[in-house]
Design a protein around this motif. Structure first.
Motif, short mmCIF file in Angstrom:
data_model
loop_
_atom_site.label_atom_id
_atom_site.label_comp_id
_atom_site.label_asym_id
_atom_site.label_seq_id
_atom_site.Cartn_x
_atom_site.Cartn_y
_atom_site.Cartn_z
N ASP A 110 3.73 -16.24 3.57
CA ASP A 110 3.00 -16.07 2.14
C ASP A 110 2.24 -17.52 1.75
O ASP A 110 2.49 -18.54 2.73
CB ASP A 110 3.96 -16.05 1.16
CG ASP A 110 3.36 -15.97 -0.31
OD1 ASP A 110 2.25 -15.56 -0.30
OD2 ASP A 110 4.20 -15.88 -1.29
N HIS A 111 1.48 -17.53 1.07
CA HIS A 111 0.44 -18.74 0.92
C HIS A 111 0.57 -19.18 -0.80
O HIS A 111 -0.29 -19.82 -1.36
CB HIS A 111 -1.15 -18.73 1.08
CG HIS A 111 -1.80 -17.82 0.32
ND1 HIS A 111 -2.70 -18.28 -0.59
CD2 HIS A 111 -1.80 -16.46 0.07
CE1 HIS A 111 -3.49 -17.33 -1.10
NE2 HIS A 111 -2.66 -16.03 -0.85
N HIS A 112 1.62 -18.80 -1.41
CA HIS A 112 1.93 -18.81 -2.68
C HIS A 112 2.99 -19.80 -2.84
O HIS A 112 4.00 -19.88 -2.25
CB HIS A 112 2.40 -17.68 -3.84
CG HIS A 112 1.06 -16.87 -3.77
ND1 HIS A 112 0.83 -15.67 -2.88
CD2 HIS A 112 -0.30 -16.81 -4.48
CE1 HIS A 112 -0.39 -15.00 -3.02
NE2 HIS A 112 -1.01 -15.69 -4.11
N HIS A 113 3.05 -20.54 -4.02
CA HIS A 113 4.06 -21.45 -4.49
C HIS A 113 5.45 -21.00 -4.54
O HIS A 113 6.45 -21.35 -3.86
CB HIS A 113 3.70 -22.58 -5.68
CG HIS A 113 2.83 -23.58 -5.31
ND1 HIS A 113 3.37 -24.88 -4.73
CD2 HIS A 113 1.51 -23.97 -5.54
CE1 HIS A 113 2.59 -25.77 -4.57
NE2 HIS A 113 1.39 -25.40 -5.12
N SER A 129 -5.70 -20.97 1.55
CA SER A 129 -6.51 -20.40 0.70
C SER A 129 -6.04 -18.79 0.42
O SER A 129 -6.06 -18.31 -0.65
CB SER A 129 -7.80 -20.35 0.69
OG SER A 129 -8.38 -19.64 1.97
N ALA A 130 -5.74 -18.30 1.83
CA ALA A 130 -5.37 -16.84 1.49
C ALA A 130 -4.41 -16.73 2.91
O ALA A 130 -4.31 -17.49 3.80
CB ALA A 130 -6.57 -16.16 2.13
N VAL A 131 -3.66 -15.77 3.01
CA VAL A 131 -2.47 -15.19 3.78
C VAL A 131 -3.27 -15.08 5.05
O VAL A 131 -2.81 -15.26 6.26
CB VAL A 131 -1.79 -14.20 3.35
CG1 VAL A 131 -2.35 -12.80 3.56
CG2 VAL A 131 -0.38 -14.18 4.22
N SER A 160 -12.40 -12.78 -0.44
CA SER A 160 -12.26 -12.00 -1.47
C SER A 160 -10.92 -12.98 -2.26
O SER A 160 -11.12 -12.95 -3.46
CB SER A 160 -11.32 -10.97 -0.94
OG SER A 160 -10.57 -10.06 -1.94
N ASP A 161 -10.20 -13.72 -1.62
CA ASP A 161 -9.11 -14.54 -2.21
C ASP A 161 -9.72 -15.74 -2.84
O ASP A 161 -8.98 -16.19 -3.56
CB ASP A 161 -7.85 -14.74 -1.34
CG ASP A 161 -6.63 -14.36 -2.01
OD1 ASP A 161 -6.61 -13.28 -2.52
OD2 ASP A 161 -5.50 -14.83 -1.56
N THR A 162 -10.88 -16.29 -2.27
CA THR A 162 -11.56 -17.48 -2.91
C THR A 162 -12.45 -17.20 -4.05
O THR A 162 -13.04 -18.18 -4.38
CB THR A 162 -11.93 -18.10 -1.82
OG1 THR A 162 -12.99 -17.87 -0.91
CG2 THR A 162 -10.80 -18.87 -0.89
MN LIG Z 1 -3.75 -14.04 -1.09
#
Ligand SMILES: [Mn+2]
Length: 331
Positions: A110-113, A129-131, A160-162
């Motif tokens: 994962d790349h979220h806090h 920035s993205a997984v 897409s994620d940025t």
């Molecule tokens: Mn993502």
């Protein structure tokens, strides 16, 4: 840093020993989770590992039109049959909507806090920035020979994620990995066409109808737009992604927050909030009984539209003048 390096090496080790793996991602999957899953499945295949992508929810537009989207199965992962399950961008197992994972060896990337570190191996890096960046690094660790198709998927996930390198998660590392992906055969123009120049005429007509409802407060910092049910009916549209309509309203100079009223039924509106900078969407949504993230949140409002469209922006204008607590993760 040491820990993170260890996680990816641990994952690579277990990965190589597997014969059959399942990959899943979160409910209402997005471009990052879908494209990263497809790249990861191709990477597994290149090592002779059988990989199945199984998501609880359907693949959204435009990703549903990707040539290899048929690799993605919709439903539940069976309780047996895989050597391990890889969960992408899931803060916990329930976020995946998968019900049969208890007995499985699980890998959490994962790349979220906010992440519960629930798996047998957890690799969470909120500075990415993205997984897709993590999947690329895993690929490098595994010694994958990246094909242009793999590179395309990972590049598409990052764009897409940025938000096409416009969101606050855009950083030097994202560009560094995109640089490598392009050298490996990813096509930026193909991705841009696919992600951004792929609208139906009905979608653009809807955009016109919704934007024609635009109202801005006197102060010039709150924009309101509305989508009535009749708009969708007149264009024969059902569910449609409207994030880009909000983005257009948010692009107006001086706007701090956009309120997107969506008519759900008579006198009931779902209000999506999208804010810039320090305007805290979640703090505001909470005052109306909703919630969300720092720059994206929502709540439900009941009442006559003519009254709501005046009262809600007026209340929010007052809230924006107060210092609202900012302990929300920026996602
Ligand atoms: Mn993502």
């Amino acid at each position: 840093m040491e820990m993170k390096k260890k996680s990816v090496e641990n994952i690579a080790e277990v990965f190589k020993k597997s014969k059959r793996i399942a990959i899943t991602s979160h409910l209402r999957p997005d471009g990052d989770s879908i494209c990263s899953s497809l790249a990861l499945a191709l990477m597994a295949k290149s090592l002779g590992i059988e990989a199945e992508i199984i998501n609880k929810d359907n693949t959204p537009f435009p990703f549903i039109n990707m040539p290899d989207v048929k690799r993605i199965k919709i439903g539940q992962i069976s309780p047996q049959g895989f050597d391990m399950v890889i969960l992408l961008e899931c803060a916990n197992v329930s976020r995946s909507g998968q019900k049969n994972l208890d007995a499985y060896f699980k890998i959490n990337i994962d790349h979220h806090h906010s992440n519960d570190y629930y798996a047998d191996i957890n690799w969470v890096d909120p500075h990415r920035s993205a997984v897709a960046e993590l999947i690329f690094i895993l690929g490098e660790t595994l010694g994958i020979r990246f094909t242009p198709q793999m590179a395309d998927h990972l590049y598409c996930a990052i764009v897409s994620d940025t938000g096409s390198f416009q969101f606050s998660n855009t950083n030097a590392k994202a560009f560094e990995i995109c640089h490598k992906l392009i050298l490996l055969g990813a096509s930026p123009i193909k991705t841009s066409e696919f992600l951004f120049n792929n609208n139906s005429p009905e979608k653009i007509k809807l955009l016109g109808l919704v934007l024609s409802t635009l109202v801005i407060n006197k102060k010039g910092n709150i924009a309101s737009i509305t989508m009535f049910k009749k708009f969708l009916e007149s264009l024969n549209l059902k569910e449609i992604d409207t994030e880009d309509i909000t983005t257009l309203a948010r692009s107006i100079s001086g706007i701090e927050i956009v309120l997107f009223f969506k008519e759900m039924q008579k006198d009931t509106f779902r209000v999506s909030l999208r804010s810039k900078g320090n305007a805290c969407s979640a703090c505001i949504a909470e005052r109306f009984g909703g919630g969300g993230h720092m720059n994206a949140a929502g709540f439900t409002a009941k009442g006559k539209y003519e009254i709501l469209k005046k009262e809600i922006p007026a209340k929010i204008e007052k809230l924006l003048t107060k210092p609202l607590h900012l302990n929300y993760s920026k996602e």
